[in-house]
Design an enzyme around this catalytic site. Structure first.
Site, PDB file in Angstrom:
ATOM      1  N   ARG A  77       0.834  -1.202   0.000  1.00  0.00           N
ATOM      2  CA  ARG A  77       0.000   0.000   0.000  1.00  0.00           C
ATOM      3  C   ARG A  77       0.871   1.255   0.000  1.00  0.00           C
ATOM      4  NH1 ARG A  77      -2.221   2.419   4.605  1.00  0.00           N
ATOM      5  NH2 ARG A  77      -2.147   0.442   5.722  1.00  0.00           N
ATOM      6  N   TYR A  99     -16.888  16.187 -15.696  1.00  0.00           N
ATOM      7  CA  TYR A  99     -17.294  14.776 -15.768  1.00  0.00           C
ATOM      8  C   TYR A  99     -18.270  14.445 -14.633  1.00  0.00           C
ATOM      9  CZ  TYR A  99     -16.818   9.749 -14.893  1.00  0.00           C
ATOM     10  OH  TYR A  99     -17.071   8.430 -14.623  1.00  0.00           O
ATOM     11  N   ASP A 117      -7.717  17.948 -15.023  1.00  0.00           N
ATOM     12  CA  ASP A 117      -7.938  16.607 -15.564  1.00  0.00           C
ATOM     13  C   ASP A 117      -7.444  16.605 -17.008  1.00  0.00           C
ATOM     14  OD1 ASP A 117      -8.947  14.259 -16.712  1.00  0.00           O
ATOM     15  OD2 ASP A 117     -10.744  14.277 -15.464  1.00  0.00           O
ATOM     16  N   LYS A 171      -8.364   5.299 -19.822  1.00  0.00           N
ATOM     17  CA  LYS A 171      -8.677   5.788 -21.151  1.00  0.00           C
ATOM     18  C   LYS A 171      -7.454   5.701 -22.073  1.00  0.00           C
ATOM     19  CE  LYS A 171     -12.689   6.916 -19.278  1.00  0.00           C
ATOM     20  NZ  LYS A 171     -12.511   6.801 -17.827  1.00  0.00           N
TER      21      LYS A 171
END
Length: 379
Positions: A46, A98, A170, A195
């Site tokens: 982690r 978004y 973004d 993406k």
């Protein structure tokens, strides 16, 4: 080296121990410590893992930042970045953001006393008017999702610095191949690596990059504390996808401008949103701050029934959530990417029931145009 070369030839091109030309996948959750008092670089995955680190260093290099961070999704990256805010802080957000980002801002951050204002960031005067004394972050999408609105990055950064705000951007649509926000003064760059960066519809991932060591230290602590880190198999898939990013995006962008021009001329298409069209609002600004127009466009038909008819008869693109893949993806924002946004809010922003978003893939452009032409004949 040019970014096109860096995608293939970088620090992680060859494994130093074995000579392997693929980054090793370390499926270790924990690491043996050889010294009781001094732990090694890795202790628990982690907090750090060699495979994830390879991706984080790669995206930092591509974006020109000091540190990169890999998360379990784009929304995990965005949400963790928002954890830099505290109760009473205010965030200014681009209005057609978004839908997932809209949801985290309106439904989650608001519960923790973090205020927000949506503003049309194509209007710098409007941005300036809405900055408050407690504004801590200005959040940009450019090109935005789904209307491909263009924000003057340098202009917003100048305003932010004058008021002591951080800037988030973004960069999913443009990627570092077309746009490098950190070079323009942005503080935090965010990606849905699902993406274009990964590019094959086979992984969900998010990335963040910062250019300031102090900010990197804060975000690293949040990444470790919140724990929404990217798994090593997925990190490897993104690294693999990055190697072909330039050629994929170059081909898809070239096809996108041709498809946008075809749609712009078609009598059944009310409007086309694509920054590569000279009449697109922000076209000149985008040319000044980016190196290409990208592979995503949106177009508007008369109404939802016209959309239903078109989707039924379009055979080449898949009809699905997401974008940026080798296959063309046709999406309906009203019921997909922006379903979390109330209808009245969508319409106020120009996201109508007749709007479709198209992510152009690697198919032959003649086949795409022929398919769209026959589908439109039924509308």
């Amino acid at each position: 080296m040019d970014l096109q070369t860096q995608l293939v030839h970088n620090k992680w091109q060859i494994d130093a121990q074995t000579g392997a030309v693929s980054v090793p996948i370390h499926h270790a959750s924990t690491f043996h410590q050889f010294d009781f008092d001094t732990f090694g670089k890795y202790d628990y995955s982690r907090s750090g893992n060699p495979t994830r680190e390879a991706l984080e260093e790669t995206i930092a290099e591509l974006e020109g930042g000091v540190s990169g961070f890999a998360f379990a999704s784009g929304m995990a990256a965005i949400s963790t970045a928002f954890l830099l805010l505290s109760k009473g802080d205010h965030v200014l957000v681009t209005d057609d953001v978004y839908g997932g980002t809209y949801r985290i801002i309106t439904d989650v951050l608001s519960r923790f006393g973090i205020e927000h204002t949506f503003v049309d960031m194509t209007d710098l005067d409007a941005v300036a008017r809405h900055i408050r004394p407690n504004t801590k972050v200005i959040y940009m999408e450019t090109p935005s999702n789904p209307l491909l609105k263009i924000t003057d990055i340098r202009g917003v950064v100048k305003l932010a610095k004058a008021h002591g705000c951080l800037t988030f951007l973004d960069n999913t649509f443009a990627t570092p191949i077309l746009q490098r926000p950190l070079d323009l003064g942005v503080d935090v760059v965010l990606h849905s690596a699902t993406k274009f960066l990964a590019g094959h519809s086979d992984v969900v991932a998010g990335l963040a990059v910062v250019k300031d060591e102090r900010l990197a230290k804060e975000l690293r602590k949040l990444q470790y504390s919140f724990g929404a880190v990217l798994g090593v198999q997925d990190a490897w898939l993104v690294l693999r996808g990055l190697k072909t990013l330039h050629v994929r995006l170059e081909h898809s962008s070239r096809s996108a401008i041709q498809l946008a021009q075809f749609l712009h001329r078609h009598p059944k298409v009310a409007h086309v949103y694509y920054p590569g069209l000279s009449h697109h609002d922000g076209h000149i600004i985008h040319r000044e701050q980016a190196r290409g127009f990208g592979a995503v466009l949106s177009f508007e038909l008369e109404d939802e029934q016209a959309v239903r008819t078109f989707v039924k008869h379009a055979h080449v693109p898949i009809f699905a959530v997401s974008l940026g893949a080798v296959e063309s993806i046709l999406s309906y924002p009203a019921k997909m990417s922006h379903a979390a946004m109330p209808k009245a809010e969508r319409h106020r922003r120009g996201i109508t029931d007749g709007l479709l978003r198209m992510s152009v893939g690697l198919e032959a452009i003649d086949d795409l145009i022929a398919d769209f032409e026959q589908a439109l004949s039924y509308v």
